[in-house]
Write a protein that holds these residues in place. Structure first.
Motif, PDB file in Angstrom:
ATOM      1  N   MET A   1      -3.826  -2.329  -9.907  1.00 59.68           N
ATOM      2  CA  MET A   1      -3.797  -2.976  -8.591  1.00 59.68           C
ATOM      3  C   MET A   1      -4.898  -4.024  -8.493  1.00 59.68           C
ATOM      4  O   MET A   1      -6.056  -3.751  -8.824  1.00 59.68           O
ATOM      5  CB  MET A   1      -3.998  -1.906  -7.505  1.00 59.68           C
TER       6      MET A   1
ATOM      7  N   LYS B   1       0.832  -1.210   0.000  1.00 62.20           N
ATOM      8  CA  LYS B   1       0.000   0.000   0.000  1.00 62.20           C
ATOM      9  C   LYS B   1       0.869   1.263   0.000  1.00 62.20           C
ATOM     10  O   LYS B   1       0.450   2.306  -0.487  1.00 62.20           O
ATOM     11  CB  LYS B   1      -0.984  -0.007   1.172  1.00 62.20           C
TER      12      LYS B   1
ATOM     13  N   ASP C   1      -2.342  -7.880  -4.217  1.00 63.49           N
ATOM     14  CA  ASP C   1      -2.312  -8.197  -2.791  1.00 63.49           C
ATOM     15  C   ASP C   1      -3.016  -9.537  -2.585  1.00 63.49           C
ATOM     16  O   ASP C   1      -4.241  -9.611  -2.682  1.00 63.49           O
ATOM     17  CB  ASP C   1      -3.010  -7.088  -1.999  1.00 63.49           C
TER      18      ASP C   1
ATOM     19  N   LEU D   1      -1.075   4.558  -1.167  1.00 64.53           N
ATOM     20  CA  LEU D   1      -2.186   4.657  -0.209  1.00 64.53           C
ATOM     21  C   LEU D   1      -1.676   4.992   1.189  1.00 64.53           C
ATOM     22  O   LEU D   1      -2.424   5.466   2.021  1.00 64.53           O
ATOM     23  CB  LEU D   1      -3.003   3.359  -0.178  1.00 64.53           C
TER      24      LEU D   1
ATOM     25  N   ALA E   1     -12.131  -6.134  -4.839  1.00 63.67           N
ATOM     26  CA  ALA E   1     -12.583  -4.731  -4.796  1.00 63.67           C
ATOM     27  C   ALA E   1     -13.309  -4.307  -6.064  1.00 63.67           C
ATOM     28  O   ALA E   1     -13.142  -3.185  -6.544  1.00 63.67           O
ATOM     29  CB  ALA E   1     -11.398  -3.790  -4.496  1.00 63.67           C
ATOM     30  N   LEU E   2     -14.133  -5.201  -6.590  1.00 67.24           N
ATOM     31  CA  LEU E   2     -14.945  -4.825  -7.755  1.00 67.24           C
ATOM     32  C   LEU E   2     -16.115  -3.973  -7.277  1.00 67.24           C
ATOM     33  O   LEU E   2     -16.594  -4.158  -6.161  1.00 67.24           O
ATOM     34  CB  LEU E   2     -15.469  -6.079  -8.460  1.00 67.24           C
ATOM     35  N   PHE E   3     -16.566  -3.060  -8.124  1.00 67.66           N
ATOM     36  CA  PHE E   3     -17.691  -2.208  -7.735  1.00 67.66           C
ATOM     37  C   PHE E   3     -18.980  -3.036  -7.833  1.00 67.66           C
ATOM     38  O   PHE E   3     -19.383  -3.449  -8.919  1.00 67.66           O
ATOM     39  CB  PHE E   3     -17.750  -0.958  -8.615  1.00 67.66           C
TER      40      PHE E   3
ATOM     41  N   PHE F   1      -6.716  -6.090  -5.710  1.00 70.69           N
ATOM     42  CA  PHE F   1      -6.855  -6.145  -4.249  1.00 70.69           C
ATOM     43  C   PHE F   1      -7.175  -7.565  -3.789  1.00 70.69           C
ATOM     44  O   PHE F   1      -7.685  -8.382  -4.557  1.00 70.69           O
ATOM     45  CB  PHE F   1      -7.947  -5.181  -3.791  1.00 70.69           C
TER      46      PHE F   1
ATOM     47  N   ILE G   1       1.899   1.775  -3.687  1.00 72.14           N
ATOM     48  CA  ILE G   1       0.876   2.351  -4.574  1.00 72.14           C
ATOM     49  C   ILE G   1       0.374   3.709  -4.090  1.00 72.14           C
ATOM     50  O   ILE G   1      -0.547   4.274  -4.673  1.00 72.14           O
ATOM     51  CB  ILE G   1      -0.317   1.390  -4.776  1.00 72.14           C
TER      52      ILE G   1
ATOM     53  N   ARG H   1      -9.451  -5.368 -15.052  1.00 71.76           N
ATOM     54  CA  ARG H   1      -9.585  -3.932 -14.743  1.00 71.76           C
ATOM     55  C   ARG H   1      -8.222  -3.293 -14.491  1.00 71.76           C
ATOM     56  O   ARG H   1      -7.970  -2.147 -14.876  1.00 71.76           O
ATOM     57  CB  ARG H   1     -10.491  -3.741 -13.529  1.00 71.76           C
TER      58      ARG H   1
END
Lengths: 246, 255
Positions: free
Chosen positions: B82, B45, B162, B50, B88-90, B84, B48, B150
């Motif tokens: 990235m 993190k 990650d 964060l 972490a898809l919407f 996750f 990237i 994505r």
């Protein structure tokens, strides 16, 4: 964390929310979606509650006016003022704080705990602007219509209740509604609605965005968001009433 | 190439990263391994952006990320992909919308061009005919593939993952590992993966960095890991009987 720290953090959040959207087309699509999620989907509950509460207000007023020297038209007059001044803007906003507020906190909070907000930030997207600004503009734009509809249906509910119960005539009720009509009352109600709409969109967003933990934390944040939104609406209502009507 | 020098990061009193230095080369798949709580996620993190490092620098092809202007930062963000841990898809968007999202935000492509690119990357991750499905309708492995699609849709120079295999069965995990390695080779991406999956280490670990208590305790390749006598690495990697036997077999073969 103390209240002062939360207040500072809330205003800093607003600073990041009110930025120019990175892509207008994406923002416009999000805005329309929020109108549907936060506005149109609340139409049913507001219509239902407004109609019946309007009826109850008219019935209660009628039942408490036993003096034959008081004209029956006063029932319509009193119902109109109660509905326009307080019931529609404040009571409906508190209902929306519960319904919409918990939805906003849980949706943004879930995005936080499932790293969807991190994903937005890694892409270089201002997540607060992307997620919260469409909600704020959708509520501020749409809630005046929603509350106006609530006013109309509340007054209509009063008329229906009178006609059905026989406690007062429809003509007396309409006469009362037309008596001494002050257009500023509508402006007052709309101003209050705009402030409440802003609170309903931003306070739950704050609770959702800064949630830490998992699903239990999201649930707890939703409850806190509804409580704080309601408290702030009540406080704002007091100050707005004092500023606008005295 | 990503160059990390003397990276320190903590949260209040707790110091998580204690002076990590490492280099990650383009076209190479680098793995960060270590026990839970060793600082892997905080490390990735920090890479990237964060987390902001307390001390030390992270440079991307010579550009130090903490010294970027807003415009440079925006540009750099678009060079990063990235994946996750939980994908972490919407949730509210379909597979197609998820993958198209970065294109909609950062390019001026027409709808047809974007759709063509989306279909291309979805085909690349072997996920065709799922465009209109929502993330909730996909299996864990399929969600990971969408997340990879994505992450690569903007042609990133740097790819970070990650724990891409967490929650996947061993067969699907190998498919995802191989996919990441193929994409790294194909597009000459600098790839950094956090994992504690030993299969990944053996399959795709061109470079492996072992973290322990926020420090780099060992660095080498998947071949070196068989030969190392670093006690911390041996205790971590060969904690299972299966890998102990694999190691013994490897060392016997070499004798």
């Amino acid at each position: 964390m103390n209240y002062l720290e939360h207040t500072g953090k809330y205003f800093m959040m607003l600073g990041r929310v009110f930025k120019k959207p990175q892509r207008t087309k994406v923002f416009y699509e999000a805005f329309l979606k929020e109108i549907e999620d936060l506005g149109l989907k609340s139409l049913g509950i507001i219509m239902f509650i407004s109609f019946f509460i309007g009826g109850v207000i008219a019935l209660q007023t009628a039942l408490n006016l036993e003096n034959p020297f008081i004209p029956k038209s006063l029932i319509g007059f009193a119902a109109k003022r109660s509905i326009i001044l307080e019931f529609a803007p404040t009571f409906c906003s508190i209902i929306l704080a519960g319904k919409v507020g918990s939805y906003i906190t849980s949706s943004i909070g879930t995005m936080r705990v499932t790293e969807q907000i991190d994903a937005l930030e890694v892409m270089g997207i201002n997540a607060l602007n992307h997620l919260v600004l469409p909600k704020v503009l959708a509520t501020v734009f749409f809630y005046p219509f929603l509350i106006s509809l609530g006013m109309f249906l509340g007054i209509l509910g009063g008329w229906v209740s009178g006609v059905l119960s026989g406690l007062f005539s429809g003509a007396d009720y309409i006469e009362g509604i037309q008596t001494d009509f002050d257009p500023f009352l509508l402006s007052y109600a709309i101003i209050k609605t705009l402030v409440f709409a802003f609170i309903i969109a931003t306070v739950p967003s704050y609770h959702g965005y800064f949630v830490k933990g998992g699903s239990i934390a999201v649930g707890r944040a939703s409850t806190q968001a509804v409580v704080w939104t309601t408290i702030l609406i009540v406080i704002a209502n007091y100050f707005l009433t004092q500023m606008l009507l005295t | 190439m990503i160059e990390v020098k003397n990276l320190h990061k903590g949260f209040g009193e707790v110091k998580v990263l204690k002076g990590i230095s490492a280099t990650f080369l383009a076209g190479e798949t680098s793995l960060i391994i270590g026990e839970s709580g060793s600082g892997k996620t905080v490390f990735i993190k920090s890479l990237i952006g964060l987390h902001t490092p307390e001390e030390g620098t992270i440079s991307f092809d010579g550009r130090i990320n903490t010294k970027f202007s807003e415009k440079e930062k925006q540009q750099w963000r678009q060079e990063i992909g990235m994946v996750f841990q939980g994908s972490a898809l919407f949730d509210s968007q379909t597979v197609e919308e998820n993958v198209m999202f970065p294109l909609k935000m950062f390019t001026k492509q027409t709808q047809e061009e974007m759709l063509e690119r989306v279909n291309f990357v979805l085909k690349r991750v072997n996920l065709e005919n799922s465009n209109k499905k929502l993330p909730a309708e996909l299996s864990g492995g399929m969600q990971k593939r969408v997340a990879i699609a994505r992450a690569i849709v903007m042609n990133p120079k740097y790819l970070f993952c990650d724990e891409p295999n967490s929650g996947l069965d061993p067969r699907t995990a190998i498919v995802i590992d191989n996919l990441i390695q193929e994409i790294t080779d194909e597009y000459n991406i600098t790839t950094v993966i956090n994992t504690h999956d030993m299969n990944s280490v053996m399959e795709i670990g061109e470079k492996i960095i072992f973290l322990k208590d926020g420090r780099k305790a060992w660095e080498g390749s998947s071949n070196d890991i068989f030969k190392t006598d670093n006690e911390a690495v041996v205790n971590f990697v060969y904690s299972s009987n299966l890998f102990k036997k694999v190691r013994d077999a490897y060392l016997n073969e070499k004798k």
